[in-house]
Design an enzyme around this catalytic site. Structure first.
Site, PDB file in Angstrom:
ATOM      1  N   SER A  69       0.883  -1.191  -0.004  1.00 49.83           N
ATOM      2  CA  SER A  69       0.049   0.172   0.002  1.00 49.83           C
ATOM      3  C   SER A  69       0.930   1.221   0.096  1.00 49.83           C
ATOM      4  O   SER A  69       1.870   1.322   0.564  1.00 49.83           O
ATOM      5  CB  SER A  69      -0.808  -0.003   1.245  1.00 49.83           C
ATOM      6  OG  SER A  69      -1.245   1.240   1.620  1.00 49.83           O
ATOM      7  N   ASP A 173     -22.570   1.366   1.744  1.00 47.76           N
ATOM      8  CA  ASP A 173     -21.503   1.889   1.512  1.00 47.76           C
ATOM      9  C   ASP A 173     -20.813   1.128   0.218  1.00 47.76           C
ATOM     10  O   ASP A 173     -20.351   1.871  -0.988  1.00 47.76           O
ATOM     11  CB  ASP A 173     -20.390   1.791   2.560  1.00 47.76           C
ATOM     12  CG  ASP A 173     -20.775   2.331   4.011  1.00 47.76           C
ATOM     13  OD1 ASP A 173     -22.054   3.414   3.931  1.00 47.76           O
ATOM     14  OD2 ASP A 173     -20.312   2.155   4.938  1.00 47.76           O
TER      15      ASP A 173
HETATM   16  C1  GLA Z   1     -22.040   2.836   8.300  1.00 44.67           C
HETATM   17  C2  GLA Z   1     -22.638   1.331   7.700  1.00 44.67           C
HETATM   18  C3  GLA Z   1     -23.739   1.560   6.654  1.00 44.67           C
HETATM   19  C4  GLA Z   1     -24.781   2.472   7.139  1.00 44.67           C
HETATM   20  C5  GLA Z   1     -24.266   3.891   8.103  1.00 44.67           C
HETATM   21  C6  GLA Z   1     -25.307   4.294   8.788  1.00 44.67           C
HETATM   22  O1  GLA Z   1     -21.573   3.707   7.167  1.00 44.67           O
HETATM   23  O2  GLA Z   1     -21.380   0.782   6.925  1.00 44.67           O
HETATM   24  O3  GLA Z   1     -23.907   0.563   5.971  1.00 44.67           O
HETATM   25  O4  GLA Z   1     -25.347   1.702   8.302  1.00 44.67           O
HETATM   26  O5  GLA Z   1     -23.154   3.683   8.935  1.00 44.67           O
HETATM   27  O6  GLA Z   1     -26.166   4.973   7.853  1.00 44.67           O
END
Ligand code: GLA
Length: 386
Positions: A69, A173
């Site tokens: 990395s 995400d």
């Molecule tokens: C983190 C988690 C997501 C979601 C958010 C809150 O980013 O990885 O999956 O639950 O928190 O919205």
């Protein structure tokens, strides 16, 4: 990071071989509204950022995967027979988690050299981990010729994080990192994975991200605690009105059944989820209609609900939000991501951005002793090769 630079870096780490080097990128994300709704089967509205994780990959003849990395000194070579072993708390567990999902799916993994470079601020709640997972999943599916859709790769990446890394995150995400599109936010139903790309036309406003630079610390245990509280609320409500997820309830339903939850704290957790889910629907309608002011007001209500009912903010996030709202050109400000630290997201009129950064930064420093960082979000594309 250019293609050329990535190629030089991988050769600098592992020497030159005659194998073809390919370069990939997958972004971090910022969620505009819809927090802690994903694992409750609800709606979210994130967008991909222009920063993320870069990856250069080539096949090697070593019978091992070599990882390096540009951000961390840790460099390692893992024999193909030992890819299922977790390595402490090292970042390579993210790619290893993805690789293990491919192995479970009966794919043959061969020797590879992989060089990563990320420019998502670490631990800031902008999904640096999802971007590492997604770039790995996409790159390996291309280099090793596995046929998966991008949504399959999103699911694989989420599983890697849940099962190998051990963080029980929802799907938002990874979805944003894989499926993002330049200039658009993603209206995602996390229950069905139906989604719509909505153009983000902000008419003279910009998305400003402010980083508390507070390490999330307890975040993972508190995150799991909130998940458990939501599951408890589902159990209570299901005694009279069977549901799988809290997000199945409208606000009217919630008022009707809230009395079934005996615990006041759990009732507030459920109230946040149900109201937040409704806010996402309204916010998307307002954005489509060009009513940016109303979108901003919904962002404010979202933060207030996360502070009062879900209790995932804290002094750093609340201070950034309070200071942001004092600036004349701010029309909405809220925490984004899991909470307890990480970042806020605000909509700020272009002419007020300099004042925003100077004034919010100075007051935040005075109150918390911490230095905030600011980024103007540029909405980019999801995972790809370049
Ligand atoms: C983190 C988690 C997501 C979601 C958010 C809150 O980013 O990885 O999956 O639950 O928190 O919205």
């Amino acid at each position: 990071m250019t293609n050329q630079q990535l190629k030089q870096e991988i050769v600098a780490r592992f020497g030159s071989e005659d194998e073809n080097i390919r370069c990939f990128f997958s972004p971090g994300r910022v969620n505009l509204i819809g927090e802690h709704t994903d694992y409750n089967g609800g709606y979210v509205f994130p967008c991909a950022l222009s920063f993320g994780t870069y990856l250069a990959v080539r096949k090697n003849k070593q019978n091992s995967i070599r990882f390096a990395s540009g951000n961390m000194p840790f460099i390692t070579s893992i024999p193909l027979s030992r890819l299922n072993e977790k390595i402490g708390k090292e970042w390579v567990n993210y790619p290893l988690g993805v690789i293990n999902e491919f192995i479970k799916d009966k794919h043959q993994i061969q020797g590879l050299d992989m060089y990563y470079f990320g420019n998502v601020p670490n631990g800031a709640g902008l999904s640096s981990s999802a971007s590492i997972e997604m770039v790995t999943a996409y790159a390996l599916s291309q280099v090793l010729g596995f046929s998966y859709s991008m949504i399959d790769l999103v699911k694989i990446s989420q599983k890697a994080e849940n099962l190998f890394v051990g963080v029980n995150c929802g799907i938002m995400d990874q979805f944003a990192s894989g499926m993002g599109k330049k200039g658009h936010a993603i209206m995602l139903d996390c229950n069905t994975l139906k989604y719509e790309l909505v153009p983000v036309k902000l008419r003279g406003y910009k998305i400003v991200i402010a980083n508390t630079n507070k390490r999330r610390g307890l975040a993972d245990s508190k995150y799991n605690e909130r998940r458990a509280e939501c599951e408890k609320a589902v159990e209570y409500i299901s005694t009279k009105h069977p549901i799988r997820f809290l997000a199945e309830l409208t606000y009217v339903d919630f008022e009707k059944y809230a009395h079934l939850i005996p615990d006041e704290t759990i009732r507030r957790r459920a109230k946040h989820v149900v109201s937040e889910n409704q806010r996402v629907l309204e916010a998307v309608e307002q954005l489509k209609a060009g009513n940016i002011m109303n979108f901003g007001l919904l962002m404010n209500s979202s933060h207030d609900s996360l502070r009062n009912d879900y209790e995932v903010t804290g002094i750093e996030l609340d201070t950034l939000v309070n200071e942001a709202r004092k600036i004349e050109g701010t029309i909405g400000s809220r925490m984004t991501g899991a909470g307890f630290g990480g970042c806020t997201v605000s909509l700020v009129a272009e002419d007020f951005i300099d004042e925003f950064i100077a004034s919010v930064g100075a007051n935040y420093k005075e109150i918390t002793g911490l230095q905030a960082d600011f980024y103007i979000a540029d909405i980019g594309n999801g995972a790809g090769e370049f």
